[in-house]
Design a protein around this motif. Structure first.
Motif, PDB file in Angstrom:
ATOM      1  N   GLU A  36     -10.509  41.684-138.080  1.00 19.61           N
ATOM      2  CA  GLU A  36     -11.087  40.312-138.256  1.00 19.61           C
ATOM      3  C   GLU A  36     -12.518  39.905-137.447  1.00 19.61           C
ATOM      4  OE1 GLU A  36      -7.767  41.048-137.155  1.00 19.61           O
ATOM      5  OE2 GLU A  36      -7.273  40.321-139.537  1.00 19.61           O
ATOM      6  N   GLU A  37     -12.826  39.960-136.539  1.00 22.18           N
ATOM      7  CA  GLU A  37     -13.858  40.415-135.566  1.00 22.18           C
ATOM      8  C   GLU A  37     -15.367  41.086-136.024  1.00 22.18           C
ATOM      9  OE1 GLU A  37     -15.358  37.911-132.555  1.00 22.18           O
ATOM     10  OE2 GLU A  37     -13.706  37.901-133.496  1.00 22.18           O
TER      11      GLU A  37
ATOM     12  N   PHE B 290     -16.755  39.215-138.731  1.00 19.05           N
ATOM     13  CA  PHE B 290     -17.241  38.006-138.426  1.00 19.05           C
ATOM     14  C   PHE B 290     -18.195  38.513-137.970  1.00 19.05           C
ATOM     15  CE2 PHE B 290     -16.063  33.095-136.576  1.00 19.05           C
ATOM     16  CZ  PHE B 290     -16.519  33.048-137.225  1.00 19.05           C
TER      17      PHE B 290
ATOM     18  N   ARG C 124     -20.662  39.481-140.395  1.00 18.28           N
ATOM     19  CA  ARG C 124     -21.147  38.309-141.380  1.00 18.28           C
ATOM     20  C   ARG C 124     -22.142  37.383-140.788  1.00 18.28           C
ATOM     21  NH1 ARG C 124     -16.877  35.636-144.874  1.00 18.28           N
ATOM     22  NH2 ARG C 124     -15.990  37.621-146.285  1.00 18.28           N
TER      23      ARG C 124
ATOM     24  N   VAL D 285     -12.990  35.390-142.463  1.00 14.27           N
ATOM     25  CA  VAL D 285     -13.498  34.619-141.884  1.00 14.27           C
ATOM     26  C   VAL D 285     -12.522  33.260-141.819  1.00 14.27           C
ATOM     27  CG1 VAL D 285     -15.840  33.848-141.323  1.00 14.27           C
ATOM     28  CG2 VAL D 285     -15.500  36.607-141.605  1.00 14.27           C
TER      29      VAL D 285
END
Length: 367
Positions: free
Chosen positions: A71-72, A75, A78, A333
């Motif tokens: 997930e990080e 993020f 993006r 995100v």
């Protein structure tokens, strides 16, 4: 008082960031970005797909910075993508010209050109290989030399294959649609609104979190949807990217510039549906569910093809056919950020709830 609070908060945040760096470095061992690129291919592919930025090196850097947190890493990538200028749009990719590395069909045993198994974990034993603990660079080099001598000697020719569905279209089993040369809607430049176009749905699905897309596709198969397809073809391979000369879009394609190639996974699933011919007659036909994503991620692409067909038939009373339910809950995100925001201070709202409950306990609301 406000200045003291801000100063104290700033110091605490900086100390937290230092502690984060300490946790990454405390074993005094580092992993090179090149090592991540070389050994974590599918993780890199997954980050690129969910971040919608095809750059393996930056994806590997994001993985290193995020200590392996998907997930990080998404993020981070993006956020970097949002800073990049968009100078041009590429030509529509012709996946029929894909340089195929893997190509299988669950619908037909014999397909023109044959099944190409390629690199996949599908046929491996799911047992821990403890030999990897003692793997050495010398052993790797010897194995690679042997493999290249034996396995790669006949792969100098390019491998291009027609699509399986093209043969079925020739038999009239699938509808043929005219080429649509309209620019697709872009959810990164205009907020998603409902009802959405198919190009918006496909873009959100291919950017969606792999686990979420897979989970909802699985839910449809288990009965929380009406789509249970047969995989017509899975393709993994490289496709060329071309851009038109400035101010000459739509002109002769022979003048296009080749700017590189990307690896993608493409899936076309065959979905049986009952079509109403007239008021008294219904006929069994096939429709196509489509899935595509960066790199090699076949499970996500198959699940995407299921959800594509679910959202094309949104009259069904199931959550997997509801575009708002699906598209608003699969983004990595968005979902991670909203869940994580619960860790931020909610002092005022919680104290208000506490006061209300205390008041009720004391009989303050009794009439």
């Amino acid at each position: 008082m406000g200045y003291v609070a801000v100063k104290g908060g700033t110091e605490a945040i900086e100390a937290s960031i230092d502690r984060l760096k300490y946790e990454r470095l405390k074993e005094k061992s580092i992993i090179e970005v090149e090592t991540i690129l070389a050994t974590m291919r599918q993780l890199v592919d997954q980050v690129m797909s969910e971040a919608s930025l095809y750059n393996p090196y930056l994806a590997a850097l994001a993985i290193k910075q995020a200590e392996g947190s998907m997930e990080e890493a998404v993020f981070l990538l993006r956020a970097h993508r949002s800073t990049l200028p968009r100078r041009y749009y590429s030509r529509t990719i012709e996946t029929a010209s894909m340089f195929v590395e893997r190509r299988i069909s669950a619908s037909f045993k014999d397909i023109p050109g044959g099944q190409i198994l390629g690199a996949t974990y599908d046929y491996t034993h799911r047992l821990l290989d403890f030999n990897l603990i003692y793997e050495t660079k010398a052993e790797i080099e010897r194995w690679l030399e042997q493999f290249q001598d034996v396995q790669l000697e006949d792969t100098d020719e390019l491998l291009f294959f027609p699509k399986v569905v093209d043969y079925l279209r020739e038999e009239g089993l699938f509808e043929t649609y005219p080429f649509d040369d309209q620019l697709p809607d872009d959810v990164t430049k205009r907020s998603l609104s409902f009802p959405s176009s198919r190009s918006e749905r496909l873009q959100v699905l291919t950017r969606g979190q792999t686990g979420a897309v897979t989970s909802l596709g699985y839910a449809s198969l288990r009965g929380y949807g009406q789509v249970h397809p047969t995989v017509g073809e899975v393709r993994v391979g490289s496709v060329p990217i071309y851009v038109s000369p400035p101010h000459e879009a739509g002109e002769d394609k022979d003048e296009d510039y080749y700017i590189g190639e990307i690896t993608i996974t493409e899936v076309e699933s065959f979905v049986p549906v009952m079509k109403e011919i007239d008021k008294k007659t219904k006929e069994l036909q096939f429709e196509i569910g489509y899935g595509a994503c960066f790199g090699q991620n076949e499970t996500k692409a198959i699940a995407m093809s299921i959800l594509d067909q679910c959202l094309e038939n949104n009259q069904a009373p199931y959550p997997t056919h509801d575009e708002e339910f699906v598209l608003l809950h699969i983004d990595s995100v968005e979902s991670t950020g909203f869940i994580s925001h619960l860790k931020l201070p909610h002092y005022v709202t919680f104290q208000s709830k506490l006061d209300s409950i205390r008041n009720v306990k004391k009989g303050g609301n009794e009439t």
